[in-house]
Scaffold this motif. Structure first.
Motif, mmCIF file in Angstrom:
data_model
loop_
_atom_site.group_PDB
_atom_site.id
_atom_site.type_symbol
_atom_site.label_atom_id
_atom_site.label_comp_id
_atom_site.label_asym_id
_atom_site.label_seq_id
_atom_site.Cartn_x
_atom_site.Cartn_y
_atom_site.Cartn_z
ATOM 1 N N ARG A 1 68.662 33.903 26.404
ATOM 2 C CA ARG A 1 69.854 33.881 27.258
ATOM 3 C C ARG A 1 71.116 33.556 26.472
ATOM 4 O O ARG A 1 72.203 33.498 27.048
ATOM 5 C CB ARG A 1 69.682 32.848 28.386
ATOM 6 N N ALA A 2 70.966 33.328 25.190
ATOM 7 C CA ALA A 2 72.105 32.926 24.365
ATOM 8 C C ALA A 2 72.778 34.140 23.725
ATOM 9 O O ALA A 2 72.162 35.207 23.563
ATOM 10 C CB ALA A 2 71.638 31.959 23.282
ATOM 11 N N SER A 3 74.032 33.966 23.354
ATOM 12 C CA SER A 3 74.751 35.025 22.642
ATOM 13 C C SER A 3 74.209 35.122 21.216
ATOM 14 O O SER A 3 73.524 34.216 20.719
ATOM 15 C CB SER A 3 76.249 34.697 22.600
ATOM 16 N N ALA A 4 74.521 36.212 20.557
ATOM 17 C CA ALA A 4 74.059 36.399 19.187
ATOM 18 C C ALA A 4 74.567 35.291 18.272
ATOM 19 O O ALA A 4 73.829 34.783 17.417
ATOM 20 C CB ALA A 4 74.521 37.769 18.670
ATOM 21 N N SER A 5 75.823 34.897 18.454
ATOM 22 C CA SER A 5 76.391 33.830 17.614
ATOM 23 C C SER A 5 75.691 32.500 17.872
ATOM 24 O O SER A 5 75.476 31.709 16.946
ATOM 25 C CB SER A 5 77.894 33.694 17.865
ATOM 26 N N LYS A 6 75.312 32.258 19.141
ATOM 27 C CA LYS A 6 74.598 31.027 19.486
ATOM 28 C C LYS A 6 73.210 31.031 18.841
ATOM 29 O O LYS A 6 72.762 30.008 18.312
ATOM 30 C CB LYS A 6 74.487 30.918 21.000
ATOM 31 N N VAL A 7 72.524 32.159 18.891
ATOM 32 C CA VAL A 7 71.195 32.255 18.283
ATOM 33 C C VAL A 7 71.282 31.972 16.787
ATOM 34 O O VAL A 7 70.500 31.183 16.236
ATOM 35 C CB VAL A 7 70.582 33.647 18.523
ATOM 36 N N ARG A 8 72.254 32.596 16.118
ATOM 37 C CA ARG A 8 72.417 32.383 14.682
ATOM 38 C C ARG A 8 72.714 30.925 14.370
ATOM 39 O O ARG A 8 72.175 30.353 13.418
ATOM 40 C CB ARG A 8 73.528 33.289 14.136
ATOM 41 N N SER A 9 73.563 30.317 15.179
ATOM 42 C CA SER A 9 73.920 28.915 14.965
ATOM 43 C C SER A 9 72.718 27.988 15.138
ATOM 44 O O SER A 9 72.479 27.094 14.316
ATOM 45 C CB SER A 9 75.034 28.509 15.941
ATOM 46 N N GLU A 10 71.953 28.209 16.214
ATOM 47 C CA GLU A 10 70.781 27.371 16.481
ATOM 48 C C GLU A 10 69.771 27.426 15.335
ATOM 49 O O GLU A 10 69.211 26.398 14.934
ATOM 50 C CB GLU A 10 70.111 27.822 17.784
ATOM 51 N N LEU A 11 69.558 28.626 14.811
ATOM 52 C CA LEU A 11 68.562 28.787 13.759
ATOM 53 C C LEU A 11 69.083 28.346 12.390
ATOM 54 O O LEU A 11 68.385 27.671 11.634
ATOM 55 C CB LEU A 11 68.097 30.244 13.699
ATOM 56 N N SER A 12 70.318 28.710 12.077
ATOM 57 C CA SER A 12 70.858 28.368 10.756
ATOM 58 C C SER A 12 71.072 26.861 10.602
ATOM 59 O O SER A 12 70.824 26.297 9.526
ATOM 60 C CB SER A 12 72.163 29.122 10.495
ATOM 61 N N LYS A 13 71.517 26.189 11.666
ATOM 62 C CA LYS A 13 71.700 24.738 11.589
ATOM 63 C C LYS A 13 70.358 24.028 11.397
ATOM 64 O O LYS A 13 70.277 23.018 10.682
ATOM 65 C CB LYS A 13 72.393 24.226 12.856
ATOM 66 N N THR A 14 69.307 24.561 11.987
ATOM 67 C CA THR A 14 67.983 23.954 11.823
ATOM 68 C C THR A 14 67.447 24.212 10.424
ATOM 69 O O THR A 14 66.847 23.318 9.803
ATOM 70 C CB THR A 14 67.005 24.491 12.881
ATOM 71 N N GLN A 15 67.668 25.424 9.910
ATOM 72 C CA GLN A 15 67.267 25.720 8.535
ATOM 73 C C GLN A 15 67.937 24.746 7.568
ATOM 74 O O GLN A 15 67.300 24.217 6.647
ATOM 75 C CB GLN A 15 67.652 27.161 8.161
ATOM 76 N N SER A 16 69.207 24.514 7.793
ATOM 77 C CA SER A 16 69.970 23.618 6.930
ATOM 78 C C SER A 16 69.456 22.173 7.031
ATOM 79 O O SER A 16 69.325 21.482 6.021
ATOM 80 C CB SER A 16 71.455 23.672 7.307
ATOM 81 N N ALA A 17 69.164 21.734 8.258
ATOM 82 C CA ALA A 17 68.685 20.362 8.458
ATOM 83 C C ALA A 17 67.337 20.142 7.780
ATOM 84 O O ALA A 17 67.097 19.103 7.152
ATOM 85 C CB ALA A 17 68.586 20.056 9.952
ATOM 86 N N ILE A 18 66.449 21.119 7.896
ATOM 87 C CA ILE A 18 65.126 21.008 7.283
ATOM 88 C C ILE A 18 65.240 21.019 5.761
ATOM 89 O O ILE A 18 64.583 20.232 5.067
ATOM 90 C CB ILE A 18 64.201 22.136 7.777
ATOM 91 N N HIS A 19 66.103 21.887 5.244
ATOM 92 C CA HIS A 19 66.281 21.939 3.788
ATOM 93 C C HIS A 19 66.852 20.633 3.259
ATOM 94 O O HIS A 19 66.438 20.126 2.205
ATOM 95 C CB HIS A 19 67.191 23.105 3.408
ATOM 96 N N LYS A 20 67.787 20.065 3.988
ATOM 97 C CA LYS A 20 68.380 18.793 3.567
ATOM 98 C C LYS A 20 67.352 17.669 3.613
ATOM 99 O O LYS A 20 67.324 16.801 2.731
ATOM 100 C CB LYS A 20 69.568 18.456 4.465
ATOM 101 N N ALA A 21 66.494 17.685 4.616
ATOM 102 C CA ALA A 21 65.508 16.611 4.768
ATOM 103 C C ALA A 21 64.356 16.724 3.784
ATOM 104 O O ALA A 21 63.880 15.710 3.259
ATOM 105 C CB ALA A 21 64.969 16.616 6.196
#
Length: 293
Positions: free
Chosen positions: A164-184
């Motif tokens: 139900r999310a926009s394309a930009s929202k989907v990208r944000s949700e996934l990219s921010k999580t990728q970044s958080a996992i990489h940082k951790a």
């Protein structure tokens, strides 16, 4: 000449008295004594050298012979198989073995720590799909998961409904999580699971570009709805089949409490517990959905 002969005679008598010459045969005694001792100079008295013991004892720290029996507490080989799990080396062939992948969503949370101890006790590897916000709150648990040999996947940043999310929202949700996992933990996942299994062509397109395969499931015990350990156990064990991906949630203590019996009962049925990537045995296609092998 006579003086040298007298000195040599005196030396021979001294050596005989010390018992050293008695260890030699008559035929070799004179030759050995003559070659073992240095010649004296014209004005030197010949020193008497103490001979070594006939059978010296080996040093106390000398290594045991190679054919000596190994200690009884010697460690087992690292690739020895453990019943109900993959081999300790991580090698497993799901073409031949009865593999199943246990997956846990929505963590990490405080209850994740208890689950990790349960899995470690039975040497079971699982796959964790993490929420980005929880990763930032509990980075040490992400590192523990990785150090224990578990697989880590992306489960969005806020558990958003990606369909139900926009394309930009989907990208944000996934990219921010990728970044958080990489940082951790220093890794970048190659697997993702859309919250609630909600996906569409937009999610497929974005995950393909982000090189993330979509991992769904074949068994949902609805542990997110029914907080009953026995019920969750019965549904997982009853629904399990070779090659299946099982969905559970480590944020619920009732689910964590059900895991020991789930592992015990599935192992008794001959199942081998593997990560999602081990289950398929080859790199998964980004953007594609997977529910079972």
């Amino acid at each position: 000449m006579r003086g040298r002969y007298r000195r040599w005679t005196a030396l021979t008598v001294a050596l005989a008295a010390s018992g050293w010459l008695s260890t030699l045969t008559p035929a070799t005694a004179t030759t050995t004594a003559a070659t073992a001792l240095p010649k004296a100079g014209p004005n030197e008295a010949l020193a008497v050298v103490s001979a070594p013991a006939a059978n010296p004892a080996p040093p106390a720290d000398q290594a045991a012979p190679a054919d000596q029996a190994a200690p009884t507490d010697q460690a087992a080989p690292t690739d020895q198989a453990v019943p109900g799990t993959a081999a300790a080396s991580g090698k497993v062939d799901c073409k031949k073995q009865k593999c199943i992948a246990l997956t846990f969503d929505d963590g990490p949370m405080s209850s994740t720590s208890k689950l990790l101890k349960i899995l470690a006790k039975r040497k079971v590897k699982a796959t964790f799909f993490l929420i980005g916000q929880n990763v930032r709150a509990h980075p040490s648990l992400v590192r523990q998961e990785l150090a224990a040999g578990h697989e880590i996947g992306n489960h969005s940043y806020t558990h958003a409904d990606l369909a139900r999310a926009s394309a930009s929202k989907v990208r944000s949700e996934l990219s921010k999580t990728q970044s958080a996992i990489h940082k951790a933990a220093g890794i970048t996942p190659v697997l993702m699971r859309p919250p609630g299994g909600a996906t569409d062509s937009t999610v497929a397109s974005i995950t393909r570009k982000m090189k993330l395969a979509q991992i769904l499931w074949a068994v949902d015990p609805k542990d997110w709805r029914d907080r009953n350990s026995k019920l969750v156990e019965r549904r997982v064990v009853g629904g399990a089949r070779r090659g299946y991906i099982i969905l559970m949630h480590d944020i619920h203590p009732t689910t964590v409490a059900a895991v020991p019996n789930i592992l015990k009962r599935l192992a008794a049925k001959g199942y081998v517990f593997v990560t999602v990537s081990q289950l398929f045995g080859h790199p998964l296609t980004p953007g594609k959905k997977y529910t079972k092998r």
